[in-house]
Write a protein that holds these residues in place. Structure first.
Motif, PDB file in Angstrom:
ATOM      1  N   PRO A 243       1.248  12.915   0.346  1.00  0.00           N
ATOM      2  CA  PRO A 243       0.436  11.797  -0.123  1.00  0.00           C
ATOM      3  C   PRO A 243       0.320  10.524   0.729  1.00  0.00           C
ATOM      4  CG  PRO A 243       1.709  13.069  -2.275  1.00  0.00           C
ATOM      5  CD  PRO A 243       2.170  13.236  -0.719  1.00  0.00           C
ATOM      6  N   PHE A 244       1.220  10.176   1.327  1.00  0.00           N
ATOM      7  CA  PHE A 244       1.311   9.088   2.156  1.00  0.00           C
ATOM      8  C   PHE A 244       0.123   9.402   3.478  1.00  0.00           C
ATOM      9  CE2 PHE A 244       5.899   7.346   2.226  1.00  0.00           C
ATOM     10  CZ  PHE A 244       5.681   6.712   0.870  1.00  0.00           C
TER      11      PHE A 244
ATOM     12  N   TYR B   1      11.758  20.146  -1.124  1.00  0.00           N
ATOM     13  CA  TYR B   1      13.189  20.607  -1.427  1.00  0.00           C
ATOM     14  C   TYR B   1      13.458  21.948  -2.265  1.00  0.00           C
ATOM     15  CZ  TYR B   1      15.151  16.263   0.845  1.00  0.00           C
ATOM     16  OH  TYR B   1      15.559  15.360   1.612  1.00  0.00           O
ATOM     17  N   GLU B   2      12.427  21.860  -3.064  1.00  0.00           N
ATOM     18  CA  GLU B   2      12.611  22.948  -3.958  1.00  0.00           C
ATOM     19  C   GLU B   2      11.980  24.541  -3.240  1.00  0.00           C
ATOM     20  OE1 GLU B   2      10.320  22.331  -7.494  1.00  0.00           O
ATOM     21  OE2 GLU B   2      11.339  20.772  -8.066  1.00  0.00           O
ATOM     22  N   LYS B   3      11.107  24.081  -2.305  1.00  0.00           N
ATOM     23  CA  LYS B   3      10.677  25.377  -1.652  1.00  0.00           C
ATOM     24  C   LYS B   3      11.786  25.742  -0.460  1.00  0.00           C
ATOM     25  CE  LYS B   3       5.784  24.124  -2.103  1.00  0.00           C
ATOM     26  NZ  LYS B   3       4.789  23.924  -1.523  1.00  0.00           N
ATOM     27  N   GLY B   4      12.748  24.711  -0.299  1.00  0.00           N
ATOM     28  CA  GLY B   4      13.809  25.151   0.944  1.00  0.00           C
ATOM     29  C   GLY B   4      13.201  24.558   2.198  1.00  0.00           C
TER      30      GLY B   4
ATOM     31  N   ALA C 274       0.869  -1.419  -0.102  1.00  0.00           N
ATOM     32  CA  ALA C 274       0.033  -0.139   0.090  1.00  0.00           C
ATOM     33  C   ALA C 274       0.898   1.440  -0.022  1.00  0.00           C
ATOM     34  CB  ALA C 274      -0.887   0.048   1.266  1.00  0.00           C
ATOM     35  N   VAL C 275       2.135   1.184   0.673  1.00  0.00           N
ATOM     36  CA  VAL C 275       2.997   2.379   0.844  1.00  0.00           C
ATOM     37  C   VAL C 275       3.507   2.395  -0.641  1.00  0.00           C
ATOM     38  CG1 VAL C 275       5.143   3.141   1.672  1.00  0.00           C
ATOM     39  CG2 VAL C 275       3.599   2.290   3.085  1.00  0.00           C
ATOM     40  N   ASP C 276       3.916   1.349  -1.376  1.00  0.00           N
ATOM     41  CA  ASP C 276       4.589   1.423  -2.460  1.00  0.00           C
ATOM     42  C   ASP C 276       3.717   1.966  -3.827  1.00  0.00           C
ATOM     43  OD1 ASP C 276       6.925   0.902  -1.682  1.00  0.00           O
ATOM     44  OD2 ASP C 276       6.669  -1.376  -2.052  1.00  0.00           O
ATOM     45  N   ALA C 277       2.350   1.815  -3.446  1.00  0.00           N
ATOM     46  CA  ALA C 277       1.298   2.345  -4.356  1.00  0.00           C
ATOM     47  C   ALA C 277       1.286   3.813  -4.565  1.00  0.00           C
ATOM     48  CB  ALA C 277       0.056   1.673  -4.297  1.00  0.00           C
ATOM     49  N   VAL C 278       1.624   4.573  -3.424  1.00  0.00           N
ATOM     50  CA  VAL C 278       1.700   6.024  -3.350  1.00  0.00           C
ATOM     51  C   VAL C 278       3.096   6.451  -3.351  1.00  0.00           C
ATOM     52  CG1 VAL C 278       0.718   7.989  -2.129  1.00  0.00           C
ATOM     53  CG2 VAL C 278       0.015   5.691  -1.702  1.00  0.00           C
ATOM     54  N   LEU C 279       4.060   5.632  -3.559  1.00  0.00           N
ATOM     55  CA  LEU C 279       5.482   6.206  -3.401  1.00  0.00           C
ATOM     56  C   LEU C 279       5.821   7.263  -4.428  1.00  0.00           C
ATOM     57  CD1 LEU C 279       8.099   5.695  -1.921  1.00  0.00           C
ATOM     58  CD2 LEU C 279       8.713   3.866  -3.325  1.00  0.00           C
ATOM     59  N   GLU C 280       5.374   7.277  -5.783  1.00  0.00           N
ATOM     60  CA  GLU C 280       5.968   8.086  -6.681  1.00  0.00           C
ATOM     61  C   GLU C 280       5.338   9.217  -6.433  1.00  0.00           C
ATOM     62  OE1 GLU C 280       5.061   8.697 -11.426  1.00  0.00           O
ATOM     63  OE2 GLU C 280       5.160   6.642 -10.684  1.00  0.00           O
ATOM     64  N   ALA C 281       4.037   9.580  -5.895  1.00  0.00           N
ATOM     65  CA  ALA C 281       3.478  10.684  -5.602  1.00  0.00           C
ATOM     66  C   ALA C 281       4.209  11.360  -4.173  1.00  0.00           C
ATOM     67  CB  ALA C 281       1.827  10.537  -5.212  1.00  0.00           C
ATOM     68  N   HIS C 282       4.526  10.395  -3.311  1.00  0.00           N
ATOM     69  CA  HIS C 282       5.307  10.901  -1.969  1.00  0.00           C
ATOM     70  C   HIS C 282       6.622  11.394  -2.390  1.00  0.00           C
ATOM     71  CE1 HIS C 282       7.177  10.860   1.938  1.00  0.00           C
ATOM     72  NE2 HIS C 282       8.046  10.270   1.328  1.00  0.00           N
ATOM     73  N   MET C 283       7.358  10.659  -3.494  1.00  0.00           N
ATOM     74  CA  MET C 283       8.672  11.289  -4.063  1.00  0.00           C
ATOM     75  C   MET C 283       8.604  12.404  -4.672  1.00  0.00           C
ATOM     76  SD  MET C 283      10.681   9.081  -2.678  1.00  0.00           S
ATOM     77  CE  MET C 283      12.044   9.320  -3.499  1.00  0.00           C
ATOM     78  N   ALA C 284       7.447  12.888  -5.615  1.00  0.00           N
ATOM     79  CA  ALA C 284       7.267  14.022  -6.202  1.00  0.00           C
ATOM     80  C   ALA C 284       7.126  15.240  -5.218  1.00  0.00           C
ATOM     81  CB  ALA C 284       6.206  14.042  -7.259  1.00  0.00           C
ATOM     82  N   TRP C 285       6.052  14.817  -3.857  1.00  0.00           N
ATOM     83  CA  TRP C 285       5.902  15.907  -2.976  1.00  0.00           C
ATOM     84  C   TRP C 285       7.261  16.363  -2.162  1.00  0.00           C
ATOM     85  CZ3 TRP C 285       6.649  14.799   2.341  1.00  0.00           C
ATOM     86  CH2 TRP C 285       5.990  15.718   3.106  1.00  0.00           C
ATOM     87  N   LEU C 286       7.910  15.348  -1.774  1.00  0.00           N
ATOM     88  CA  LEU C 286       9.339  15.714  -1.448  1.00  0.00           C
ATOM     89  C   LEU C 286      10.229  16.460  -2.167  1.00  0.00           C
ATOM     90  CD1 LEU C 286      10.649  11.833  -0.205  1.00  0.00           C
ATOM     91  CD2 LEU C 286      10.005  13.776   1.486  1.00  0.00           C
TER      92      LEU C 286
END
Length: 98
Positions: free
Chosen positions: A67-68, A30-33, A14-26
């Motif tokens: 997203p998690f 980072y971009e916002k500092g 279930a975690v892996d199903a949302v991992l891509e969205a979580h990585m994009a959120w991370l």
């Protein structure tokens, strides 16, 4: 400065199903500092994020948009601390003891 500890509350599939969205959120944080470092815990039962923000309310607001969290696969524990000593690369985040 803040330490955000994520603990998975659902099976890894279930975690892996949302991992891509979580990585994009991370990446956005980072971009916002806001985020300085992040990664999985070992064993893989969650993760840790080192973050900076003006106050705890802002960090809580940001964590709620993960997203998690939206998928109900993790819970956050947020610890605020004063970084009075850092590596040279993090010097700008140091706080004066007081």
């Amino acid at each position: 400065m803040f330490v955000l500890e994520l603990t998975y509350t659902a099976p890894l599939d279930a975690v892996d199903a949302v991992l891509e969205a979580h990585m994009a959120w991370l990446d956005e944080q980072y971009e916002k500092g806001l985020f300085l470092a992040s990664g999985r815990k070992n064993p893989r039962d969650g993760g840790v994020i080192l973050a900076v923000a003006q106050d705890r309310a802002r960090i809580e607001e940001v964590a709620a948009t993960d997203p998690f969290v939206g998928a109900g696969v993790c819970a956050y524990r947020i610890t605020e601390f004063a970084a009075t000593k850092t590596a040279p690369e993090l010097q700008r985040y140091r706080e004066t003891p007081g």
